[in-house]
Design an enzyme around this catalytic site. Sequence first.
Site, PDB file in Angstrom:
ATOM      1  N   GLU A  57     119.407  31.983  36.429  1.00  0.00           N
ATOM      2  CA  GLU A  57     119.750  30.648  36.960  1.00  0.00           C
ATOM      3  C   GLU A  57     119.816  30.676  38.479  1.00  0.00           C
ATOM      4  O   GLU A  57     119.506  29.675  39.135  1.00  0.00           O
ATOM      5  CB  GLU A  57     121.072  30.166  36.329  1.00  0.00           C
TER       6      GLU A  57
ATOM      7  N   LYS B  92     129.703  30.904  33.761  1.00  0.00           N
ATOM      8  CA  LYS B  92     128.862  30.002  34.575  1.00  0.00           C
ATOM      9  C   LYS B  92     129.735  28.973  35.289  1.00  0.00           C
ATOM     10  O   LYS B  92     130.891  29.260  35.610  1.00  0.00           O
ATOM     11  CB  LYS B  92     127.790  29.323  33.717  1.00  0.00           C
TER      12      LYS B  92
ATOM     13  N   HIS C 212     121.046  36.674  38.305  1.00  0.00           N
ATOM     14  CA  HIS C 212     120.944  35.890  37.066  1.00  0.00           C
ATOM     15  C   HIS C 212     119.755  34.935  37.183  1.00  0.00           C
ATOM     16  O   HIS C 212     119.473  34.406  38.263  1.00  0.00           O
ATOM     17  CB  HIS C 212     122.242  35.115  36.847  1.00  0.00           C
TER      18      HIS C 212
ATOM     19  N   GLY D  72     120.730  30.069  26.747  1.00  0.00           N
ATOM     20  CA  GLY D  72     121.261  28.731  26.503  1.00  0.00           C
ATOM     21  C   GLY D  72     120.394  27.879  25.604  1.00  0.00           C
ATOM     22  O   GLY D  72     120.594  26.662  25.517  1.00  0.00           O
TER      23      GLY D  72
ATOM     24  N   GLU E  40     117.637  39.642  30.035  1.00  0.00           N
ATOM     25  CA  GLU E  40     117.891  38.272  29.599  1.00  0.00           C
ATOM     26  C   GLU E  40     116.605  37.451  29.679  1.00  0.00           C
ATOM     27  O   GLU E  40     116.298  36.877  30.731  1.00  0.00           O
ATOM     28  CB  GLU E  40     118.940  37.622  30.498  1.00  0.00           C
TER      29      GLU E  40
ATOM     30  N   ASN F  36     129.873  35.530  30.801  1.00  0.00           N
ATOM     31  CA  ASN F  36     129.492  34.772  32.003  1.00  0.00           C
ATOM     32  C   ASN F  36     129.843  33.304  31.760  1.00  0.00           C
ATOM     33  O   ASN F  36     129.152  32.619  31.017  1.00  0.00           O
ATOM     34  CB  ASN F  36     127.982  34.942  32.240  1.00  0.00           C
TER      35      ASN F  36
ATOM     36  N   SER G 147     121.597  33.640  24.256  1.00  0.00           N
ATOM     37  CA  SER G 147     122.019  33.019  22.999  1.00  0.00           C
ATOM     38  C   SER G 147     122.695  34.003  22.044  1.00  0.00           C
ATOM     39  O   SER G 147     122.525  33.898  20.821  1.00  0.00           O
ATOM     40  CB  SER G 147     120.838  32.306  22.323  1.00  0.00           C
TER      41      SER G 147
HETATM   42  C1  PEP Z   1     123.867  34.040  30.356  1.00  0.00           C
HETATM   43  O1  PEP Z   1     124.358  33.126  30.977  1.00  0.00           O
HETATM   44  O2  PEP Z   1     123.718  35.138  30.909  1.00  0.00           O
HETATM   45  C2  PEP Z   1     123.495  33.819  28.959  1.00  0.00           C
HETATM   46  C3  PEP Z   1     122.928  34.787  28.312  1.00  0.00           C
HETATM   47  O3  PEP Z   1     123.768  32.586  28.428  1.00  0.00           O
HETATM   48  P1  PEP Z   1     123.765  32.183  26.856  1.00  0.00           P
HETATM   49  O4  PEP Z   1     124.525  33.278  26.138  1.00  0.00           O
HETATM   50  O5  PEP Z   1     124.484  30.874  26.805  1.00  0.00           O
HETATM   51  O6  PEP Z   1     122.363  32.126  26.406  1.00  0.00           O
END
Ligand code: PEP
Length: 254
Positions: free
Chosen positions: A96, A11, A94, A170, A164, A9, A210
Amino acid sequence: MREPLIAGNWKMNTNLTEARNLVRAMLGELDGIAHVEKVVCPPFISLPAIKELIKGTSIELGAQNMYFEDKGAYTGEISPLMLVDLCDFVIIGHSERRQHFTETDEIVNKKVKKALDVGLRPVLCVGESLEDNEAGRTDKVITGQVQAALAGVSSTSRLAIAYEPIWAIGTGRAATGKQASATISLIRSTVVSLWDNDTAQAVRILYGGSVTSSNIAEFIAEPEIDGALVGGASLKANEFVSIVNQTAAIKSTQ
Ligand code: PEP
């Protein structure tokens, strides 16, 4: 046996040139890795260019979001019918989107239904906040999100779910393999109760939060975890390739 799935992803990162360069930097190596489904999810504007670049390879394309209507007066939105010619996958719900764009469970449910209706393969994201986690509400929150997102959705193995935890996205503070596996088992049981055991066993459930080349092995070693949704680390070609390579190696021994 569920084929592992690793999705990147990106983003709101990469302009068109950067997106092309990133795909070019990993294309050769990624294409050579078998028995893992590899998906990149760049920003909307790069989808047509990346579709051209990956043509004839084993790499697949996904969008990061979509609206739940086909067309009309929805300024700034992207219709599922615009995506269906461009990509196979679409990330839905997601955290976000839920946090910054006030996407509710009801909206997520509409999007999942619409994505499946038009032939896209949704990657449904669920995850609890730090506050919920610390208060011991993870199971309740996750079960509620899965039930709400899949309400009225016909059973299908074309859906993937990504667990997640918001506190892990992040932040550099990933869950442990055991924590993620326990919640993923709970998600699968919830899918069994909504649909049936056979379908639930075929649905891929990923971990996200992460994930890097240094910790992917811990997640992939868990038989319940079918892959990863990778944010930051998917923006580095060598990291993403290493994550996919390790997944292929570990899953082939399970
Ligand atoms: C994500 O954007 O779905 C995600 C898991 O981000 P990150 O790997 O940067 O934590």
